[in-house]
Design an enzyme around this catalytic site. Sequence first.
Site, short mmCIF file in Angstrom:
data_model
loop_
_atom_site.label_atom_id
_atom_site.label_comp_id
_atom_site.label_asym_id
_atom_site.label_seq_id
_atom_site.Cartn_x
_atom_site.Cartn_y
_atom_site.Cartn_z
N ASP A 1 0.78 -1.21 -0.08
CA ASP A 1 -0.09 0.03 0.06
C ASP A 1 0.85 1.14 -0.08
O ASP A 1 2.20 1.10 0.11
CB ASP A 1 -0.91 -0.10 1.48
CG ASP A 1 -2.32 0.69 0.98
OD1 ASP A 1 -2.31 1.57 0.13
OD2 ASP A 1 -3.30 0.57 1.64
N GLU B 1 -9.16 7.24 4.98
CA GLU B 1 -8.53 6.57 5.86
C GLU B 1 -7.81 7.56 6.84
O GLU B 1 -7.48 8.64 6.45
CB GLU B 1 -7.50 5.65 5.34
CG GLU B 1 -6.71 6.37 4.15
CD GLU B 1 -5.94 5.58 3.14
OE1 GLU B 1 -5.26 4.68 4.09
OE2 GLU B 1 -6.10 5.46 2.10
#
Length: 897
Positions: free
Chosen positions: A366, A565
């Site tokens: 990620d 997020e």
Amino acid sequence: MSASCQSINALLTITAGKRKRLSGSTWLSSLSSYLGRRIAEAEIVSQRGQVRVVAAKENNELVVVMMKTPRAIKPAAAFCAAVTLVISACSDTGPTDPMSLSPEQAAAQLLQTMTLEQKVGQMIQGEISEVTPEDVHRYGLGSVLNGGGSFPGENKHATIDEWLQVADDYYRASIDTSEGNAGIPIIWGTDAVHGHNNVIGATIFPHNIGLGAAGDPELVAAISAATAREVKATGIDWIFAPTVAVARDFRWGRTYESYSSDEALVASYAGGMVEAMQAEGVVATAKHFVGDGGTHTGDDRGDTRLPIETLLDVHGAGYGPAIDAGVMTVMASFNRWNGEKVHGNKYLLTDVLRGQLGFKGFVVSDWNGIGEVAGCTDDSCPKAVNAGIDMLMVPEDWHAALENLIAQVESGVVSEARIDEAVLRILTIKFASGLMDRGFPSDGAAEHRTQVGSVDHRALARDAVRRSLVLLKNEEKLLPLHPGGNFLIVGSGADNIGMQSGGWTISWQGTGNSNSDFPHGMSIYGGLREQIEAAGGKIFTPGSVPEDVVIDAVIAVYGETPYAEMQGDISTLAWQQPGFEALEILREYAELGAPVVSILLSGRPLWVNREMNISSAFVAAWLPGSEGGGVADVLLRAPDGGVQYEFEGRLPMAWPANDINPEDRQLPVAATAFPMGYGLNSESDTTVASLHEETLGVPLSTDRPVFAGGPRGPWQLYLGNELDWAVASGPRGGVTDDKQVAISVIDYRVQEDVRRLSWTGEKNRPGQVYFRSDIPIDLTDMANNGGVMLMEVRLGTSPGEAVTLRMDCSWPCSGAIDVTGELQALELDAWHRLAVPLDCFADAGTNLAAVDVPFLVSTTGQLLLDLAEVTIAEVAHDAQVMACPGEELAGIAAGGL
């Protein structure tokens, strides 16, 4: 197999595409002349611009020639030493016809022709704002991505043609074999998590939590296919979806990315989504492996504390079906598992994912995820590579990561065998997905061009909205409403497509958008107005109701403002603590005597007992996306009084009865007001008892965040000068018309968590940057308790002219203090936490009972200031407290808002 045989097969495999018969006597005579014998027929294996790769078979011989023009023929010397190969010489160890090779065989043969530098290049993924086509060609990069809020040329309104031009430019650069480039097509990834959500005009589907409420795997698969077609229309090859997280603590800021807290429902969706997406020719990603939805206290990137059996049974439930469906990539998760970062955990990424679950594709990290592994940085993490990360997502630091990984192989820290393993996986997926022979992205995109925001896709999205709505309360069967009545429509979410779409919409956090950014979209208000007015009813907004009009219902649309997020994490499920500003407004409308219909926009179940008790009907609408008309379809009857669409949605997660867990606030809320699977329809006779209205937990703090990673709560960021005092800052910042004041986005602790504020000092114009809300807040209690305005800043240049710090109470009500001396005393290029007592602003003229601008900085001179935090705080904590000036600053030069 001889080196020449390996190379020739690799060449044919690389170039194998749409074969066509070579025609034209000039081509054939030139080829015959070059080979010294007559060639009657041949095939073009591939053509790239003016270069043709030609294969001819005669007398059981395979001939491969790279031809630029009929009179300039040369062997494919970059790939093999020999031009003419006899088939029998290669047939003992493998096929010579590239069309008969499996993707893995083709990848293996290509791998044998590559240098270490070329191999490592395939493992690197940079961000499009940081990688040029020249970089792709020079370093042979395997992939690029566009992060949330990243666009071609940093243009939010980039057209489809502009997206395609960038895709073509990257592709052209990647297949250019000059200067040592291996000529391998690049793969471009994007977070199309609820539609092609980075592209203006694309269809924005409901976020996953809403699709979980719909409970239909076929619907979700159809949405995946539609999204893939819109992605393909922009020339992009790879989608970072589906997310198969199982959210168990709704304080987690990514709860809306989870379809359900029921792992069986998530598993029932996973395989169909992968199949649908990859059937459209787009590579899918199962993410985030593993445990992202189970972190302690719902902390994004936190620790998932579970035994391996539970971890896999619950949070790994979606991966088995996705792998069985042939998912080509898996993205590693930011979270830790029992204290160790997943990005560096070989047991999970290799032994479990590959050995136990049987995954055959490649694993991508990620965003800078490798940098969170102990002992690693964003550009160097051999532990992550050795653990099983095959492709490194290193958005800005890709060049350093490439050089570091090459050096680590040369020093033996990472074995070349591990590099070969990773690159073989990447190349195999490139072959299996058809990427190697698809040609220019724009060619394949042509047939999908009309799919972006198409009528069919929007109809699919509208249907998904209808089926996702969950009716939690409906006194006296109030809903659906007859559209012929009089309705008062209120709430910040009523006419706000950005708010109803949530995070990961155009920008990363979903902020900085207006209704004009959704050219095909419809707000909830727009859908209600369209149907009510068509039926002869009337819509009113606050302040517009004539005295003689009787309101049949107040429709209130409110809820969470967009977040993604990290910035979406909360400490309590009680909505709008502290203050409950919207609750007070809701009570005012309830006192009118008309029934209140609440439409809650949220990315998770919330403790809204007070709001629910006030409401006669309550609908959980989640984050429905661009097709707000779907809400009206279910909320309103047909003009003849019949039900248009029934409420079908069922809770994909239990609805909380409390704001925190009273036994241990670190644990998820256990008590439920409504169980998973609950949902009424228009004929339900269920009566909802009055819910308790007392919060069980005192808020951890009454601090009011204004900026932390991004604007928080109701606050919006602006900049301006006398040309325009209120220029809205978008997801990538903003600038005044004269370029005198600018805001840009940079990284500090995490991705894009700092705003860089710059003043050029030209023309001696006062310029300002500030946060503002339409609803003022009362800070008197906090001031009475010694509260401060706390900020974390870093100076790039020392102020040359006076700098003022202001707190406004609806201009011209304002208080300003001179902070020039304090800033000049700070060390440059170092972070500092500063605090200004709220009493300082009150002494300077701010009415603390009605603050709408809690932070404004202004100067006429040159200044570079990085801003990481602004909080109205109870105490100064570890910040340096600034003294109040001796007297009020008079004659403020910054002007009015």
